[in-house]
Design a protein around this motif. Structure first.
Motif, PDB file in Angstrom:
ATOM      1  N   GLU A   1       6.571  15.120 -23.431  1.00  0.00           N
ATOM      2  CA  GLU A   1       5.384  15.197 -24.273  1.00  0.00           C
ATOM      3  C   GLU A   1       5.294  16.544 -24.987  1.00  0.00           C
ATOM      4  N   GLN A   2       5.670  17.626 -24.299  1.00  0.00           N
ATOM      5  CA  GLN A   2       5.658  18.951 -24.916  1.00  0.00           C
ATOM      6  C   GLN A   2       6.678  19.038 -26.045  1.00  0.00           C
ATOM      7  N   ALA A   3       7.803  18.350 -25.910  1.00  0.00           N
ATOM      8  CA  ALA A   3       8.846  18.372 -26.933  1.00  0.00           C
ATOM      9  C   ALA A   3       8.611  17.309 -28.003  1.00  0.00           C
ATOM     10  N   ALA A   4       7.505  16.560 -27.922  1.00  0.00           N
ATOM     11  CA  ALA A   4       7.150  15.505 -28.872  1.00  0.00           C
ATOM     12  C   ALA A   4       8.232  14.432 -28.951  1.00  0.00           C
ATOM     13  N   LEU A   5       8.768  14.044 -27.790  1.00  0.00           N
ATOM     14  CA  LEU A   5       9.802  13.014 -27.750  1.00  0.00           C
ATOM     15  C   LEU A   5       9.243  11.640 -27.375  1.00  0.00           C
ATOM     16  N   GLY A   6       7.964  11.548 -27.188  1.00  0.00           N
ATOM     17  CA  GLY A   6       7.348  10.269 -26.866  1.00  0.00           C
ATOM     18  C   GLY A   6       7.050  10.150 -25.387  1.00  0.00           C
ATOM     19  N   PRO A   7       6.283   9.117 -25.044  1.00  0.00           N
ATOM     20  CA  PRO A   7       5.884   8.942 -23.641  1.00  0.00           C
ATOM     21  C   PRO A   7       7.040   8.444 -22.779  1.00  0.00           C
ATOM     22  N   VAL A   8       6.964   8.775 -21.499  1.00  0.00           N
ATOM     23  CA  VAL A   8       7.956   8.343 -20.514  1.00  0.00           C
ATOM     24  C   VAL A   8       7.215   7.613 -19.405  1.00  0.00           C
TER      25      VAL A   8
ATOM     26  N   ASN B   1      17.049  14.682 -31.137  1.00  0.00           N
ATOM     27  CA  ASN B   1      16.113  14.227 -30.098  1.00  0.00           C
ATOM     28  C   ASN B   1      16.848  13.601 -28.912  1.00  0.00           C
ATOM     29  N   LEU B   2      17.906  12.859 -29.203  1.00  0.00           N
ATOM     30  CA  LEU B   2      18.665  12.227 -28.125  1.00  0.00           C
ATOM     31  C   LEU B   2      19.279  13.288 -27.211  1.00  0.00           C
ATOM     32  N   ILE B   3      19.878  14.281 -27.805  1.00  0.00           N
ATOM     33  CA  ILE B   3      20.491  15.353 -27.027  1.00  0.00           C
ATOM     34  C   ILE B   3      19.402  16.168 -26.326  1.00  0.00           C
ATOM     35  N   GLU B   4      18.276  16.377 -26.995  1.00  0.00           N
ATOM     36  CA  GLU B   4      17.178  17.127 -26.382  1.00  0.00           C
ATOM     37  C   GLU B   4      16.617  16.377 -25.174  1.00  0.00           C
ATOM     38  N   GLY B   5      16.546  15.061 -25.245  1.00  0.00           N
ATOM     39  CA  GLY B   5      16.089  14.268 -24.102  1.00  0.00           C
ATOM     40  C   GLY B   5      17.003  14.437 -22.906  1.00  0.00           C
ATOM     41  N   GLU B   6      18.291  14.359 -23.141  1.00  0.00           N
ATOM     42  CA  GLU B   6      19.257  14.567 -22.047  1.00  0.00           C
ATOM     43  C   GLU B   6      19.166  15.999 -21.520  1.00  0.00           C
ATOM     44  N   ARG B   7      18.967  16.930 -22.401  1.00  0.00           N
ATOM     45  CA  ARG B   7      18.822  18.334 -21.991  1.00  0.00           C
ATOM     46  C   ARG B   7      17.613  18.506 -21.056  1.00  0.00           C
ATOM     47  N   LEU B   8      16.515  17.836 -21.370  1.00  0.00           N
ATOM     48  CA  LEU B   8      15.321  17.918 -20.523  1.00  0.00           C
ATOM     49  C   LEU B   8      15.551  17.256 -19.166  1.00  0.00           C
ATOM     50  N   VAL B   9      16.247  16.118 -19.161  1.00  0.00           N
ATOM     51  CA  VAL B   9      16.559  15.452 -17.895  1.00  0.00           C
ATOM     52  C   VAL B   9      17.377  16.378 -17.007  1.00  0.00           C
TER      53      VAL B   9
END
Length: 163
Positions: free
Chosen positions: A73-80, A130-138
């Motif tokens: 949510e902080q990175a504005a990637l959508g809800p999880v 965004n895809l790479i940023e999502g994996e980075r956050l995981v």
């Protein structure tokens, strides 16, 4: 017969009593019962331990999934979906943390996200940041010790911003 109408010992009669056949039973009936009860007890004990440990892991998994949701949510990637994320990634990140910079993953990533067309039905695409940023956050939540390995694996990828 005597005067009471019963035959007695003086008339050579045989008294019959209820027969105790306990000693005539096969002896293996008791050990089968005890074995079945022992197996059931051990099975219930094992099940109890698994459920107890699973509950502790589930609480930790939900905690990590909640942290990941907040970062998304902080990175504005959508809800999880926290529950689904907890089930899929567990407490250790599952497949997302299994050697994230390996050659096979890099090859699959290159083929599916940033490669040129190589066969029927395949077309070149560019992956979004965004895809790479999502994996980075995981990776930052579940296995931060592998973030350097992931960064080196995605360093030369050509990425585009999402429109």
């Amino acid at each position: 017969m005597n005067t009471t109408g019963r035959m007695g010992p003086d008339n050579h009669s045989i008294n019959t009593a209820a027969v105790d056949d306990l000693h005539n039973r096969p002896e293996n009936t008791h050990w089968i019962l005890y074995s079945v009860l022992a197996v059931a007890f051990v099975g219930l004990l094992a099940w109890g331990l698994v459920v107890f440990n699973q509950h502790k892991q589930t609480a930790e998994a939900v905690s990590k999934a909640t942290e990941l949701s907040e970062k998304f949510e902080q990175a504005a990637l959508g809800p999880v979906d926290v529950d689904a994320t907890a089930r899929v990634l567990g407490t250790d990140g599952a497949a997302a943390c299994t050697d994230p910079g390996s050659a096979l993953k890099t090859g699959v990533l290159d083929q599916q996200l940033v490669s040129g067309a190589a066969g029927p039905g395949q077309r070149p695409i560019l992956a979004t940041r965004n895809l790479i940023e999502g994996e980075r956050l995981v990776i930052s939540v579940y296995c931060p010790e592998k973030s350097a390995e992931f960064e080196s694996a995605v360093a030369d990828l050509k990425l585009v911003d999402e429109n």
